[in-house]
Design an enzyme around this catalytic site. Structure first.
Site, PDB file in Angstrom:
ATOM      1  CB  CYS A   1      -1.693  -5.030  15.219  1.00 18.19           C
ATOM      2  SG  CYS A   1      -1.257  -4.589  13.535  1.00 18.19           S
TER       3      CYS A   1
ATOM      4  N   GLY B   1      -8.721  -2.431  15.955  1.00 24.90           N
ATOM      5  CA  GLY B   1      -8.573  -2.118  17.377  1.00 24.90           C
ATOM      6  C   GLY B   1      -8.494  -3.400  18.176  1.00 24.90           C
TER       7      GLY B   1
ATOM      8  N   GLY C   1     -13.705  -5.164  19.040  1.00 27.17           N
ATOM      9  CA  GLY C   1     -14.158  -5.769  17.785  1.00 27.17           C
ATOM     10  C   GLY C   1     -15.397  -6.626  17.988  1.00 27.17           C
TER      11      GLY C   1
ATOM     12  CD  GLU D   1      -7.192  -6.491   9.315  1.00 27.68           C
ATOM     13  OE1 GLU D   1      -6.511  -7.250  10.028  1.00 27.68           O
ATOM     14  OE2 GLU D   1      -7.360  -6.683   8.101  1.00 27.68           O
TER      15      GLU D   1
ATOM     16  CE  LYS E   1     -14.158   6.241  17.413  1.00 26.94           C
ATOM     17  NZ  LYS E   1     -13.179   7.116  18.038  1.00 26.94           N
TER      18      LYS E   1
ATOM     19  CD  GLU F   1      -2.567  -6.656  21.344  1.00 24.64           C
ATOM     20  OE1 GLU F   1      -3.718  -6.325  21.686  1.00 24.64           O
ATOM     21  OE2 GLU F   1      -2.102  -6.427  20.221  1.00 24.64           O
TER      22      GLU F   1
HETATM   23  P1  NAD Z   1      -9.575   0.197  20.760  1.00 23.96           P
HETATM   24  O1  NAD Z   1     -10.331  -1.030  20.428  1.00 23.96           O
HETATM   25  O2  NAD Z   1      -9.624   0.701  22.142  1.00 23.96           O
HETATM   26  O3  NAD Z   1     -10.054   1.425  19.847  1.00 23.96           O
HETATM   27  C1  NAD Z   1     -10.039   1.371  18.435  1.00 23.96           C
HETATM   28  C2  NAD Z   1     -11.053   2.366  17.893  1.00 23.96           C
HETATM   29  O4  NAD Z   1     -12.360   1.924  18.247  1.00 23.96           O
HETATM   30  C3  NAD Z   1     -10.926   3.778  18.464  1.00 23.96           C
HETATM   31  O5  NAD Z   1     -11.236   4.720  17.458  1.00 23.96           O
HETATM   32  C4  NAD Z   1     -11.986   3.782  19.558  1.00 23.96           C
HETATM   33  O6  NAD Z   1     -12.454   5.078  19.884  1.00 23.96           O
HETATM   34  C5  NAD Z   1     -13.077   2.956  18.913  1.00 23.96           C
HETATM   35  N1  NAD Z   1     -14.017   2.316  19.840  1.00 23.96           N
HETATM   36  C6  NAD Z   1     -13.884   2.081  21.175  1.00 23.96           C
HETATM   37  N2  NAD Z   1     -14.976   1.459  21.658  1.00 23.96           N
HETATM   38  C7  NAD Z   1     -15.821   1.299  20.617  1.00 23.96           C
HETATM   39  C8  NAD Z   1     -17.102   0.706  20.458  1.00 23.96           C
HETATM   40  N3  NAD Z   1     -17.751   0.149  21.494  1.00 23.96           N
HETATM   41  N4  NAD Z   1     -17.676   0.694  19.238  1.00 23.96           N
HETATM   42  C9  NAD Z   1     -17.040   1.215  18.173  1.00 23.96           C
HETATM   43  N5  NAD Z   1     -15.829   1.805  18.250  1.00 23.96           N
HETATM   44  C10 NAD Z   1     -15.217   1.830  19.456  1.00 23.96           C
HETATM   45  O7  NAD Z   1      -8.080  -0.072  20.291  1.00 23.96           O
HETATM   46  P2  NAD Z   1      -6.805   0.884  20.461  1.00 23.96           P
HETATM   47  O8  NAD Z   1      -6.374   0.859  21.876  1.00 23.96           O
HETATM   48  O9  NAD Z   1      -7.088   2.209  19.814  1.00 23.96           O
HETATM   49  O10 NAD Z   1      -5.737   0.137  19.526  1.00 23.96           O
HETATM   50  C11 NAD Z   1      -4.907  -0.880  19.988  1.00 23.96           C
HETATM   51  C12 NAD Z   1      -5.402  -2.231  19.536  1.00 23.96           C
HETATM   52  O11 NAD Z   1      -5.559  -2.255  18.114  1.00 23.96           O
HETATM   53  C13 NAD Z   1      -4.438  -3.352  19.850  1.00 23.96           C
HETATM   54  O12 NAD Z   1      -5.144  -4.463  20.323  1.00 23.96           O
HETATM   55  C14 NAD Z   1      -3.795  -3.653  18.495  1.00 23.96           C
HETATM   56  O13 NAD Z   1      -3.247  -4.946  18.390  1.00 23.96           O
HETATM   57  C15 NAD Z   1      -4.953  -3.430  17.586  1.00 23.96           C
HETATM   58  N6  NAD Z   1      -4.510  -3.181  16.212  1.00 23.96           N
HETATM   59  C16 NAD Z   1      -4.774  -4.129  15.249  1.00 23.96           C
HETATM   60  C17 NAD Z   1      -4.319  -3.941  13.941  1.00 23.96           C
HETATM   61  C18 NAD Z   1      -4.592  -4.967  12.872  1.00 23.96           C
HETATM   62  O14 NAD Z   1      -4.493  -4.604  11.708  1.00 23.96           O
HETATM   63  N7  NAD Z   1      -4.919  -6.199  13.203  1.00 23.96           N
HETATM   64  C19 NAD Z   1      -3.613  -2.779  13.615  1.00 23.96           C
HETATM   65  C20 NAD Z   1      -3.366  -1.843  14.626  1.00 23.96           C
HETATM   66  C21 NAD Z   1      -3.834  -2.051  15.915  1.00 23.96           C
END
Ligand code: NAD
Length: 476
Positions: free
Chosen positions: A278, A222, A227, A244, A169, A380
């Site tokens: 991230c 995310g 997470g 992650e 997804k 963050e």
């Molecule tokens: P997010 O958590 O809002 O979304 C990430 C993904 O999860 C999207 O595809 C979203 O649609 C989906 N999602 C949302 N709610 C969900 C749920 N309840 N169940 C399952 N999936 C769901 O994050 P974002 O705003 O897209 O990304 C930014 C974040 O990601 C920041 O915190 C960043 O630090 C982190 N990030 C971490 C890494 C790493 O490798 N550690 C890499 C890149 C980004």
């Protein structure tokens, strides 16, 4: 654009779509199907059917598909990068790097596929022992919008090489590039059902991927809060998880640092991808003795960064990707302002001018003189805002750096072997850089400590995260 299920491009069961907008202009650049639970179940069925044949293939035959796809991705880099910039916002040269990075990852796992797939032990008294490594089955991949191509590569590279099938997804604000990459993999010979793409919201598609018991592992990238929800949803089926999550990386500039190099380190570390990385530099700790000079030089350099549409020549920083992200960053800066904390040295607002009116722009921002308990340090900040504090020496710097619920990356800038030894030992992080920040080669294990995540991606051991071991003990 359509969903990819069982090798076919289809509409969502709902028949609905959602619009994808260019964050620099506000223009609609594409429509994506609004998938739901039914679409996920359909994709899971297809992935289940595809698993027997795919997992039975020789690893090098599986990986050959990735290699051919990587070649094609490189050939089409210009178009793919333009699409990535249009939906994500990053400057075109960063998009070109990211698309190349995706190809590098696929090629890396192709190379690894030639390696050993198991172990043999001759255990006296027990017999001949074979440790077999087998794929897990259907794997779920949920990815964010900030580095969609790289993160897709980190997940599908090892998952597919190891013989799993995948339901992926993408994020709702950047689904187009991932879908194009999947199309290239299909054209390179990926059999139907091996990689399925379901676009849609996290609340429906994401949660169903986390919950569906037929999916044996979920790899999620995310926010930490999301997470946590994924872990709860996956718990009843006791799935394997790779999480992650967010980070708040500290960068420590010591009094013996190469100052011009460290200034460039901040510019890249904090403002690359408009600060939406991230492992971006999210907290800066500078030794008091060099702080004035460092901040002066940094401010002059940051004020040269050209903000604009990522497609325009000379632009060093694009817009944020989505309105919610922009509003959160603005709120974080406003809170510091209202609390009378620190001083905004530069930025702190959207750029002015007609060309910025429709986009999600924010100026590169430096905030100095903050108290150590400022929310700009504890939360963050996922955008182009850098909080700065001074420290008396390496002990205080390490203590401040570790004072965070996150532990993804960290960097120290110094020429002293003693300081390097203390910092690399003392910093709580999954990756510690010395005199650099941000680079993550495909060869290294990557992931966080504390609330930055569970498990590792990237590197050779990522293959093991997508495999199960079965021991066979033979008494002859
Ligand atoms: P997010 O958590 O809002 O979304 C990430 C993904 O999860 C999207 O595809 C979203 O649609 C989906 N999602 C949302 N709610 C969900 C749920 N309840 N169940 C399952 N999936 C769901 O994050 P974002 O705003 O897209 O990304 C930014 C974040 O990601 C920041 O915190 C960043 O630090 C982190 N990030 C971490 C890494 C790493 O490798 N550690 C890499 C890149 C980004």
């Amino acid at each position: 654009m359509k969903l990819l299920i069982n090798g076919e491009w289809r509409d969502a069961v709902s028949g609905k779509t959602f619009s994808v907008r260019n964050p620099a202009t506000g223009e609609v650049i594409g429509e994506a199907p609004l998938g739901g639970e039914d679409d996920v179940r359909w994709a899971v069925e297809a992935a289940g059917e595809a698993f027997a044949d795919w997992s039975a293939r020789r690893p090098r035959d599986r990986a050959k598909v990735l290699f051919l796809a990587a070649e094609e991705v490189r050939r089409r880099n210009t178009d793919l990068a333009a699409l990535l910039t249009a939906e994500q916002g990053k400057p075109i040269r960063e998009a070109v790097d990211e698309i190349n990075g995706f190809a590098n990852i696929l090629e890396y796992y192709h190379a690894l596929s030639a390696g050993e797939q198991g172990e043999f032990m001759d255990l006296r008294g027990y017999g001949r022992t074979i440790v077999q490594r087998r794929p897990l089955g259907i794997c779920g991949a949920i990815i964010p919008w900030n580095m969609p191509a790289i993160i897709m590569g980190w997940k599908i590279g090892p998952a597919l090489t190891a013989g799993n099938t995948v339901v992926l997804k993408p994020a709702t604000t950047a689904p187009l590039t991932c879908t194009k990459l999947a199309e290239i993999l299909e054209d390179a010979g990926l059999p139907p059902g091996v990689l399925n793409i379901v676009t849609g919201s996290g609340e429906t598609v994401g949660r169903e991927i986390a919950r569906d018991p037929a999916i044996r592992k979920v790899s999620f990238t995310g926010e930490a809060g999301t997470g946590r929800q994924v872990a709860l949803d996956a718990a009843p089926a006791l799935k394997r998880l790779t999480l992650e999550l967010g980070g708040s990386d500290p960068m420590i500039v010591c009094d013996d640092a190469d100052i011009p190099m460290a200034v460039e380190g901040v510019v890249r570390g904090r403002f690359y991808n408009c600060g939406q990385v991230c492992t971006a530099v999210k907290r800066l700790y500078v030794y008091e003795s060099v702080a004035d000079e460092f901040i002066r030089r940094l401010t002059s350099r940051v004020e040269t960064i050209v903000v604009g549409n990522g497609m325009d020549r000379g632009v060093g920083m694009g817009p944020l990707n989505n309105r919610a992200g922009l509003e959160r960053v603005m709120r974080q800066v406003d809170t510091a302002r209202e609390r009378g904390e620190g001083m905004i040295i530069t930025g702190g607002r959207a750029p002015r001018g007609e060309e910025y009116e429709r986009g999600l722009f924010f100026l590169p921002t430096l905030v100095a003189g903050l108290p150590h308990d400022s929310p700009l340090f504890s939360e963050e900040v996922f955008g182009p805002v850098l909080p700065i504090a001074t420290v008396s020496g390496i002990d205080e710097a390490i203590e401040r750096a570790n004072h965070s619920r996150y532990g993804l990356g960290a960097s120290v800038w110094t020429r002293s072997a003693d300081v390097i030894a203390r910092a690399t030992e003392g910093l709580e992080a999954g990756i510690v850089w010395v005199n650099q920040h941000l680079k993550i080669p495909p060869e290294v294990p990557f992931g966080g400590t504390k609330e930055s995540g569970i498990g590792r991606e990237n590197g050779s051991r990522a293959l093991e995260e997508y495999m199960e071991e079965k021991v066979v003990l033979i008494r002859l």
